[in-house]
Design a protein around this motif. Structure first.
Motif, PDB file in Angstrom:
ATOM      1  N   ALA A 148       0.836  -1.098   0.005  1.00 29.97           N
ATOM      2  CA  ALA A 148      -0.099   0.071  -0.148  1.00 29.97           C
ATOM      3  C   ALA A 148       0.861   1.214   0.015  1.00 29.97           C
ATOM      4  N   LYS A 149       1.923   1.105   0.722  1.00 26.69           N
ATOM      5  CA  LYS A 149       2.898   2.390   0.962  1.00 26.69           C
ATOM      6  C   LYS A 149       3.651   2.566  -0.424  1.00 26.69           C
ATOM      7  N   ILE A 150       4.092   1.425  -1.135  1.00 31.17           N
ATOM      8  CA  ILE A 150       4.953   1.493  -2.189  1.00 31.17           C
ATOM      9  C   ILE A 150       3.727   1.935  -3.491  1.00 31.17           C
ATOM     10  N   PHE A 151       2.513   1.734  -3.441  1.00 31.11           N
ATOM     11  CA  PHE A 151       1.454   2.014  -4.194  1.00 31.11           C
ATOM     12  C   PHE A 151       1.268   3.758  -4.087  1.00 31.11           C
ATOM     13  N   CYS A 152       1.196   4.168  -2.750  1.00 30.21           N
ATOM     14  CA  CYS A 152       0.790   5.770  -2.742  1.00 30.21           C
ATOM     15  C   CYS A 152       2.335   6.417  -3.240  1.00 30.21           C
ATOM     16  N   GLU A 153       3.644   5.770  -2.821  1.00 25.06           N
ATOM     17  CA  GLU A 153       4.714   6.668  -3.535  1.00 25.06           C
ATOM     18  C   GLU A 153       4.826   6.556  -4.908  1.00 25.06           C
ATOM     19  N   GLU A 154       4.377   5.342  -5.549  1.00 22.56           N
ATOM     20  CA  GLU A 154       4.425   5.332  -7.166  1.00 22.56           C
ATOM     21  C   GLU A 154       3.345   6.251  -7.755  1.00 22.56           C
ATOM     22  N   LEU A 155       2.055   6.170  -7.034  1.00 21.96           N
ATOM     23  CA  LEU A 155       1.328   7.302  -7.444  1.00 21.96           C
ATOM     24  C   LEU A 155       1.851   8.958  -7.393  1.00 21.96           C
ATOM     25  N   GLN A 156       2.490   9.149  -6.337  1.00 24.58           N
ATOM     26  CA  GLN A 156       3.095  10.545  -6.087  1.00 24.58           C
ATOM     27  C   GLN A 156       4.000  10.598  -7.318  1.00 24.58           C
ATOM     28  N   ILE A 157       4.923   9.670  -7.568  1.00 24.34           N
ATOM     29  CA  ILE A 157       5.902  10.057  -8.447  1.00 24.34           C
ATOM     30  C   ILE A 157       5.047  10.505  -9.879  1.00 24.34           C
ATOM     31  N   ILE A 158       4.106   9.601 -10.264  1.00 28.45           N
ATOM     32  CA  ILE A 158       3.275   9.797 -11.342  1.00 28.45           C
ATOM     33  C   ILE A 158       2.408  11.117 -11.458  1.00 28.45           C
ATOM     34  N   PHE A 159       1.905  11.487 -10.376  1.00 28.06           N
ATOM     35  CA  PHE A 159       1.377  12.794 -10.295  1.00 28.06           C
ATOM     36  C   PHE A 159       2.161  14.095 -10.612  1.00 28.06           C
ATOM     37  N   ARG A 160       3.501  13.723 -10.094  1.00 29.23           N
ATOM     38  CA  ARG A 160       4.495  14.858 -10.465  1.00 29.23           C
ATOM     39  C   ARG A 160       5.033  14.822 -11.612  1.00 29.23           C
ATOM     40  N   TYR A 161       5.167  13.544 -12.187  1.00 26.92           N
ATOM     41  CA  TYR A 161       5.568  13.506 -13.664  1.00 26.92           C
ATOM     42  C   TYR A 161       4.766  14.197 -14.380  1.00 26.92           C
ATOM     43  N   LEU A 162       3.259  14.131 -14.254  1.00 25.62           N
ATOM     44  CA  LEU A 162       2.114  14.570 -14.893  1.00 25.62           C
ATOM     45  C   LEU A 162       1.942  16.252 -14.799  1.00 25.62           C
ATOM     46  N   ASP A 163       2.645  16.475 -13.697  1.00 27.82           N
ATOM     47  CA  ASP A 163       2.819  17.860 -13.080  1.00 27.82           C
ATOM     48  C   ASP A 163       1.157  18.520 -12.872  1.00 27.82           C
ATOM     49  N   ILE A 164       0.467  17.538 -12.192  1.00 27.69           N
ATOM     50  CA  ILE A 164      -0.954  17.848 -12.136  1.00 27.69           C
ATOM     51  C   ILE A 164      -1.213  18.215 -10.500  1.00 27.69           C
ATOM     52  N   SER A 165       0.047  17.781  -9.633  1.00 23.90           N
ATOM     53  CA  SER A 165      -0.251  18.015  -8.393  1.00 23.90           C
ATOM     54  C   SER A 165       1.117  17.837  -7.517  1.00 23.90           C
ATOM     55  N   ASN A 166       1.773  18.545  -6.524  1.00 23.51           N
ATOM     56  CA  ASN A 166       2.830  18.278  -5.717  1.00 23.51           C
ATOM     57  C   ASN A 166       2.858  17.020  -5.079  1.00 23.51           C
ATOM     58  N   ALA A 167       1.690  16.696  -4.575  1.00 25.07           N
ATOM     59  CA  ALA A 167       1.159  15.294  -4.055  1.00 25.07           C
ATOM     60  C   ALA A 167       1.880  15.392  -2.724  1.00 25.07           C
ATOM     61  N   ASP A 168       2.262  16.386  -2.104  1.00 26.77           N
ATOM     62  CA  ASP A 168       3.047  16.254  -0.836  1.00 26.77           C
ATOM     63  C   ASP A 168       2.111  15.941   0.329  1.00 26.77           C
ATOM     64  N   MET A 169       2.308  14.588   1.008  1.00 25.99           N
ATOM     65  CA  MET A 169       1.383  14.169   1.938  1.00 25.99           C
ATOM     66  C   MET A 169       1.315  14.873   3.091  1.00 25.99           C
ATOM     67  N   GLU A 170       2.456  15.354   3.390  1.00 24.71           N
ATOM     68  CA  GLU A 170       2.978  16.199   4.793  1.00 24.71           C
ATOM     69  C   GLU A 170       2.156  17.357   4.570  1.00 24.71           C
ATOM     70  N   LYS A 171       1.917  18.242   3.447  1.00 25.85           N
ATOM     71  CA  LYS A 171       1.281  19.169   3.302  1.00 25.85           C
ATOM     72  C   LYS A 171      -0.295  19.048   2.848  1.00 25.85           C
ATOM     73  N   GLY A 172      -0.530  17.867   3.015  1.00 28.94           N
ATOM     74  CA  GLY A 172      -2.108  17.512   2.884  1.00 28.94           C
ATOM     75  C   GLY A 172      -2.388  17.597   1.220  1.00 28.94           C
ATOM     76  N   GLU A 173      -1.586  17.772   0.482  1.00 29.43           N
ATOM     77  CA  GLU A 173      -1.789  17.772  -1.077  1.00 29.43           C
ATOM     78  C   GLU A 173      -2.119  16.281  -1.608  1.00 29.43           C
ATOM     79  N   MET A 174      -1.840  15.371  -0.884  1.00 27.18           N
ATOM     80  CA  MET A 174      -2.389  13.964  -0.914  1.00 27.18           C
ATOM     81  C   MET A 174      -2.424  13.403   0.350  1.00 27.18           C
ATOM     82  N   ARG A 175      -3.905  12.620   0.257  1.00 25.56           N
ATOM     83  CA  ARG A 175      -4.294  12.180   1.448  1.00 25.56           C
ATOM     84  C   ARG A 175      -4.755  10.855   1.262  1.00 25.56           C
TER      85      ARG A 175
END
Ligand code: ADP
Ligand code: MG
Length: 489
Positions: A160-187
């Motif tokens: 589950a953790k790796i899934f979330c990490e991989e999604l974050q990289i994808i969102f950043r590649y697509l430049d749709i969000s910083n998806a920073d979990m600590e900042k609440g950009e990804m929950r």
């Protein structure tokens, strides 16, 4: 008992304005209630308009995950009352999300995506310490929020953790969000159950408040153990929503599903039904999808003979991967131009050398200064030139550190720095021989020690050699030379 996990992931999208109005969507805002207007503050009689960019972001996620893009999509009202939701309903999507299906491969296993839809975020409440009052901040109200729901295909906390990490990289590649979990950009919300021996899924529990990758992993681990204990003691798992207590490292019951809301979804009459393929050039959007981390990872390992751990760090940041590839291509053309001198093996060695310098020295400079690789002054051309200087023994590794630091600070050309700072390494034995003989003649006692087999005598001599040449001698050439001359005496 096998863990069964499905995730619901919310991402704050990067857009200039909010989802349905002209207020700014600025996650760095410091004052409450500055980016609000009658629409996102829920005044009666206002009309929302759809932010096309936000829809585009969601469609691109759909393409990246291989989803089916809806022909027809619409927005629905999800009704509930809470003070951070000024309209009394959230605009979301119910039965016609923008993207249906899709898949993300994690460590060779397929995790199916159920849907990806678009909605608006709620505001934020701040509760006073004595609990007497709460303050409402509507800056976040109405900002575009993407929700991605997986099928229950995940089988461990780690996955589950790796899934979330991989999604974050994808969102950043697509430049749709910083998806920073600590900042609440990804929950993230995790649904967890245990399947029995026949593979039949058990009652699921939903865990909320997962604000970091670590808490995703720890909360799921905890919940799996808790459910095992419940079942092993002959009790049943209660269908409920639980929160994650980051300090106590445990989940706690928030509400049972019997109290579950009836949201009374219905199509938002203020918003048009969207004919997606008429509103967007879908072929163009599809073409805008960059190479994704999964492919880049394996391509880097094959093409450049990198270790998985090296590829992993390089691909994590798209601009770092790009920097590396530009350096590699500079090095490859240098090798091509110097073919007589080099072999295929050398090719790999040079690239390895570049990877090592990028991942250690360069990255620590970047981190020390809180920079990102995007902002650095060093061009790939100059960086590869530095690698070639090191490779050809023109500078020592100590010298390389000095040159790199200067390049990092000024963006200057490495050869110029080497010259200005007099860092050229002397590797020519002929040039060093005179100094070596002088040092030996001047230290008869150390020479006797060496002859008596004392290891550190040689170290002393090399140290003297480095001192005499102000650090410019190549230490391994010095060592060879000392040995050769001493052994002949
Ligand atoms: P609900 O109707 O309670 O919201 P859904 O069927 O919509 O449940 O699923 C919500 C999430 O829960 C999805 O991510 C799904 O993959 C996951 N899920 C569904 N059933 C299970 C289960 N038995 N165990 C774990 N996760 C599940
Ligand atoms: Mg649900």
């Amino acid at each position: 008992m096998t863990p069964v996990i499905g995730l619901e992931i919310h991402v704050r999208l990067k857009t200039k304005t909010k989802m349905f109005c002209e207020s700014l969507n600025d996650s760095a805002e410091h004052h409450p209630n500055i980016n609000i207007c009658p629409v996102c503050a829920g005044h009666p009689g206002v009309l929302p308009t759809i932010n096309k960019k936000a829809v585009e972001h969601v469609l691109r996620v759909g393409f990246a995950l291989g989803s089916e893009i809806a022909e027809i999509s619409k927005f629905d009202r999800k009704n509930y009352f809470y003070p951070d939701l000024p309209k009394g309903y959230q605009i979301s999507q119910y039965d016609k999300p923008f993207c249906l299906g899709g898949v993300l491969i994690i460590g060779g296993r397929k995790v199916r995506i159920r849907r990806v839809h678009l909605e608006e975020d709620a505001g934020k409440l701040m509760h006073s310490e004595n609990g007497n009052f709460s303050l409402v901040d509507l800056n976040r109200a109405g900002t575009p929020l993407m929700e991605l729901v997986t099928e229950p295909d995940i089988r461990s906390a780690k996955e589950a953790k790796i899934f979330c990490e991989e999604l974050q990289i994808i969102f950043r590649y697509l430049d749709i969000s910083n998806a920073d979990m600590e900042k609440g950009e990804m929950r993230c919300e995790a649904n967890i159950s245990l399947a029995d021996e026949d593979g039949k899924f058990g009652t699921k529990v939903e865990v909320k408040n997962l604000n970091s990758f670590k808490s995703v992993e720890h909360a799921i681990e905890y919940e799996i153990e808790r459910q095992k204990t419940v079942l092993n003691s002959g009790q049943v798992v209660v269908h409920e929503t639980r929160g994650w207590d980051e300090n106590g490292k445990e989940t706690f019951s928030q509400r049972s599903k019997e109290e579950a809301h009836d949201y009374r979804y219905f199509p938002d009459p203020d918003l048009p039904i969207l004919e997606v393929s008429k509103l967007f050039d879908l072929d163009k959007l599809k073409l805008s999808i960059p190479e994704l981390p999964l492919e880049k990872r394996s391509r880097f390992m094959n093409q450049y003979a990198l270790f998985q751990s090296e590829a992993e760090i390089l691909i994590k940041d798209r601009s770092l991967a790009e920097f590396f590839e530009n350096v590699a291509s500079e090095l490859e053309s240098w090798i091509e131009d110097n073919k007589e001198e080099s072999s295929g093996k050398e090719n790999n060695n040079l690239i390895k050398l570049a990877v090592n310098y990028i991942l250690s020295d360069l990255m620590s400079l970047v981190h020390e200064t809180n920079n990102t690789i995007k902002e650095i002054l060093i061009t790939p051309e100059n960086f590869s030139e530095l690698i070639i200087l090191i490779h050809k023994n023109k500078i020592s590794s100590a010298g390389a550190k000095i040159v790199l630091k200067e390049m990092f600070l000024t963006g200057a050309d490495p050869s110029n720095i080497v010259e200005a700072k007099n860092l050229l390494q002397v590797s020519d034995a002929g040039q060093l021989e005179k100094i070596v003989r002088e040092i030996i003649d001047g230290n008869p006692k150390v020479m006797a020690d060496y002859k008596a087999g004392k290891e550190n005598a040689l170290q002393f001599f090399i140290g003297q050699g480095m001192k005499q040449t102000k650090g410019q001698a190549n230490p391994s050439v010095l060592q060879e030379l000392f040995k050769k001359i001493l052994d002949k005496i």
